[in-house]
Design a protein around this motif. Structure first.
Motif, PDB file in Angstrom:
ATOM      1  N   SER A 230       0.667   6.577   8.762  1.00 34.68           N
ATOM      2  CA  SER A 230      -0.604   6.676   8.049  1.00 34.68           C
ATOM      3  C   SER A 230      -0.833   8.093   7.512  1.00 34.68           C
ATOM      4  O   SER A 230      -1.902   8.384   6.961  1.00 34.68           O
ATOM      5  CB  SER A 230      -1.772   6.285   8.967  1.00 34.68           C
ATOM      6  OG  SER A 230      -1.834   7.146  10.100  1.00 34.68           O
ATOM      7  N   SER A 231       0.159   8.974   7.643  1.00 37.30           N
ATOM      8  CA  SER A 231      -0.005  10.379   7.286  1.00 37.30           C
ATOM      9  C   SER A 231      -0.058  10.581   5.769  1.00 37.30           C
ATOM     10  O   SER A 231       0.688   9.945   5.017  1.00 37.30           O
ATOM     11  CB  SER A 231       1.137  11.214   7.868  1.00 37.30           C
ATOM     12  OG  SER A 231       1.064  12.557   7.426  1.00 37.30           O
ATOM     13  N   GLU A 232      -0.904  11.525   5.355  1.00 37.39           N
ATOM     14  CA  GLU A 232      -0.978  11.932   3.956  1.00 37.39           C
ATOM     15  C   GLU A 232      -0.189  13.220   3.718  1.00 37.39           C
ATOM     16  O   GLU A 232      -0.160  13.726   2.596  1.00 37.39           O
ATOM     17  CB  GLU A 232      -2.440  12.140   3.538  1.00 37.39           C
ATOM     18  CG  GLU A 232      -3.296  10.883   3.582  1.00 37.39           C
ATOM     19  CD  GLU A 232      -2.959   9.884   2.473  1.00 37.39           C
ATOM     20  OE1 GLU A 232      -2.198  10.251   1.554  1.00 37.39           O
ATOM     21  OE2 GLU A 232      -3.459   8.748   2.542  1.00 37.39           O
ATOM     22  N   GLU A 233       0.439  13.773   4.756  1.00 35.13           N
ATOM     23  CA  GLU A 233       1.293  14.953   4.592  1.00 35.13           C
ATOM     24  C   GLU A 233       2.391  14.611   3.588  1.00 35.13           C
ATOM     25  O   GLU A 233       3.137  13.642   3.770  1.00 35.13           O
ATOM     26  CB  GLU A 233       1.906  15.340   5.939  1.00 35.13           C
ATOM     27  CG  GLU A 233       2.924  16.455   5.893  1.00 35.13           C
ATOM     28  CD  GLU A 233       2.288  17.810   5.597  1.00 35.13           C
ATOM     29  OE1 GLU A 233       3.017  18.688   5.103  1.00 35.13           O
ATOM     30  OE2 GLU A 233       1.083  17.968   5.867  1.00 35.13           O
ATOM     31  N   PRO A 234       2.526  15.395   2.483  1.00 33.48           N
ATOM     32  CA  PRO A 234       3.405  14.979   1.380  1.00 33.48           C
ATOM     33  C   PRO A 234       4.834  14.633   1.776  1.00 33.48           C
ATOM     34  O   PRO A 234       5.355  13.587   1.389  1.00 33.48           O
ATOM     35  CB  PRO A 234       3.364  16.183   0.434  1.00 33.48           C
ATOM     36  CG  PRO A 234       2.014  16.785   0.667  1.00 33.48           C
ATOM     37  CD  PRO A 234       1.763  16.617   2.145  1.00 33.48           C
ATOM     38  N   ARG A 237       4.840  11.454   4.056  1.00 30.93           N
ATOM     39  CA  ARG A 237       4.497  10.279   3.261  1.00 30.93           C
ATOM     40  C   ARG A 237       5.663   9.872   2.366  1.00 30.93           C
ATOM     41  O   ARG A 237       6.007   8.685   2.271  1.00 30.93           O
ATOM     42  CB  ARG A 237       3.260  10.589   2.414  1.00 30.93           C
ATOM     43  CG  ARG A 237       2.864   9.458   1.473  1.00 30.93           C
ATOM     44  CD  ARG A 237       1.651   9.820   0.646  1.00 30.93           C
ATOM     45  NE  ARG A 237       1.311   8.717  -0.248  1.00 30.93           N
ATOM     46  CZ  ARG A 237       0.099   8.255  -0.439  1.00 30.93           C
ATOM     47  NH1 ARG A 237      -0.920   8.793   0.202  1.00 30.93           N
ATOM     48  NH2 ARG A 237      -0.122   7.270  -1.279  1.00 30.93           N
ATOM     49  N   GLN A 238       6.283  10.857   1.702  1.00 31.46           N
ATOM     50  CA  GLN A 238       7.380  10.544   0.776  1.00 31.46           C
ATOM     51  C   GLN A 238       8.574   9.948   1.512  1.00 31.46           C
ATOM     52  O   GLN A 238       9.124   8.922   1.099  1.00 31.46           O
ATOM     53  CB  GLN A 238       7.821  11.804   0.028  1.00 31.46           C
ATOM     54  CG  GLN A 238       8.963  11.530  -0.971  1.00 31.46           C
ATOM     55  CD  GLN A 238       9.507  12.803  -1.588  1.00 31.46           C
ATOM     56  OE1 GLN A 238       9.121  13.912  -1.216  1.00 31.46           O
ATOM     57  NE2 GLN A 238      10.416  12.652  -2.539  1.00 31.46           N
ATOM     58  N   PRO A 269       0.102   3.672  -3.373  1.00 32.34           N
ATOM     59  CA  PRO A 269      -0.622   3.517  -2.102  1.00 32.34           C
ATOM     60  C   PRO A 269       0.335   3.425  -0.927  1.00 32.34           C
ATOM     61  O   PRO A 269       1.490   2.991  -1.070  1.00 32.34           O
ATOM     62  CB  PRO A 269      -1.391   2.204  -2.295  1.00 32.34           C
ATOM     63  CG  PRO A 269      -0.606   1.458  -3.320  1.00 32.34           C
ATOM     64  CD  PRO A 269      -0.034   2.496  -4.239  1.00 32.34           C
ATOM     65  N   LEU A 270      -0.141   3.845   0.226  1.00 28.40           N
ATOM     66  CA  LEU A 270       0.669   3.688   1.442  1.00 28.40           C
ATOM     67  C   LEU A 270       0.871   2.195   1.710  1.00 28.40           C
ATOM     68  O   LEU A 270      -0.083   1.415   1.631  1.00 28.40           O
ATOM     69  CB  LEU A 270      -0.025   4.328   2.639  1.00 28.40           C
ATOM     70  CG  LEU A 270      -0.026   5.854   2.722  1.00 28.40           C
ATOM     71  CD1 LEU A 270      -0.915   6.307   3.868  1.00 28.40           C
ATOM     72  CD2 LEU A 270       1.382   6.394   2.890  1.00 28.40           C
TER      73      LEU A 270
END
Length: 318
Positions: A230-234, A237-238, A269-270
């Motif tokens: 669920s992380s938004e850390e680039p 996330r990538q 979106p995730l």
């Protein structure tokens, strides 16, 4: 029963090349952890350092209150008995039968009789589903069977820590799925501490209790599976969602021009967080967490359709 591994400030280099530095994490006892990272980030080096085959430049590795980095060779030899290692290619002796390969550690490191050895080896054959293949040579069996034979040998001394170095390397998706199920079932049965190095994103998203990501010579993040998914850390996330947009490029890091060209692009979106892979018989592993529990406890809203049947219908490319 697994044991905890506590890593503090670990740094490793070869000559002037720093592989990673200041790596700090705790592998919880009895849990399944996965270590990810782009090629060349030192994941296999990390495994070899944990087991004492490579000495770090700085830092500590604490197991049962002892720092492996400072131990004498004789004491390190005793600590290594806690470990079982599944190497990428199984590391089997080509001239030995599967039976003799798996019996080898018992003959080398114990004083057990041949009848005791036979009983233990047969138990491990049954555990990994290789009954009937005892007399075959490694060259006479498939890659998936070699992986299982390598796993049986890693298990033969009843280790409390098992390290898996890219266990899915060279396997097709079906064999990888069978191996993942075997890993989960084994963890439920023996309750050892598992650390898996893999490139397979679907494995990382569904198998472990915890995920770590090595990137650009440091540990980008380590924690419960739901935290990273669920992380938004680039970079997290990538990588975990196999996306093109982000700081990782073909040569690990993208240059300024590539990043500028992506500026302003909307991130996809995730994807939903899938259910964690359960055991074959439906029993709950001792350290298995409730689906969505970490997100709820930390006030994180997971992506839509997470922890549902729908989440399993959107596989992530690896």
């Amino acid at each position: 029963m697994g044991v905890e591994i506590r890593v503090e400030g670990l740094t490793k280099s070869f000559g002037s090349q720093t592989i990673w530095q200041d790596v700090t994490l705790t592998l919880p006892a009895g849990e399944i952890s996965v270590m990810l990272g782009p090629s060349g980030t030192g994941k296999s080096v990390f495994l070899k350092t944990l087991v004492g085959l490579l000495k770090p430049d700085r830092g500590s590795i604490f197991i049962e209150g002892r720092d492996l980095v400072t131990l004498r060779e004789s004491d390190l030899y005793e600590i290594r008995k806690l470990f079982g290692v599944l190497f990428q290619d199984g590391a089997l002796f080509g001239s030995m039968s599967l039976y003799d390969n798996i019996a080898f550690p018992l003959r080398e490191h114990t004083r057990k009789s041949e009848s005791e050895i036979r009983q233990i080896v047969n138990e491990k054959f049954e555990l990994v589903g290789l009954q009937g293949a005892e007399d075959k040579l490694p060259g006479e069996i498939s890659g998936g069977m070699r992986k299982r034979a390598g796993l049986a040998r890693a298990l033969v001394l009843d280790p409390e820590i098992i390290l898996f170095d890219e266990p899915d390397s060279g396997l097709d998706p079906v064999r990888t799925a069978y191996l993942n199920q075997l890993i989960v079932d084994l963890n439920a049965q023996i309750d050892a501490t598992f650390l898996i190095v893999t490139h397979d994103i679907n494995t990382a998203r569904t198998v472990p209790d915890n995920i770590g990501l090595l990137y650009h010579r440091h540990l980008a993040m380590f924690g419960p599976r739901e935290m990273l998914l669920s992380s938004e850390e680039p970079v997290v996330r990538q990588f975990l969602n196999a996306q093109r947009i982000g700081p990782i490029g073909m040569s690990e890091e993208k240059d300024a021009d590539e990043l500028a060209a992506e500026s302003g692009q909307e991130l996809p979106p995730l994807p939903p967080i899938p259910m964690q892979l359960g055991t074959s018989d439906g029993t709950v592993r001792r350290h298995q967490r409730e689906p969505g529990g970490w997100c709820r406890d930390n006030g994180v809203t997971p992506p839509p359709r997470s922890f549902s049947d729908d989440s399993m219908s959107e596989p992530v490319a690896s």
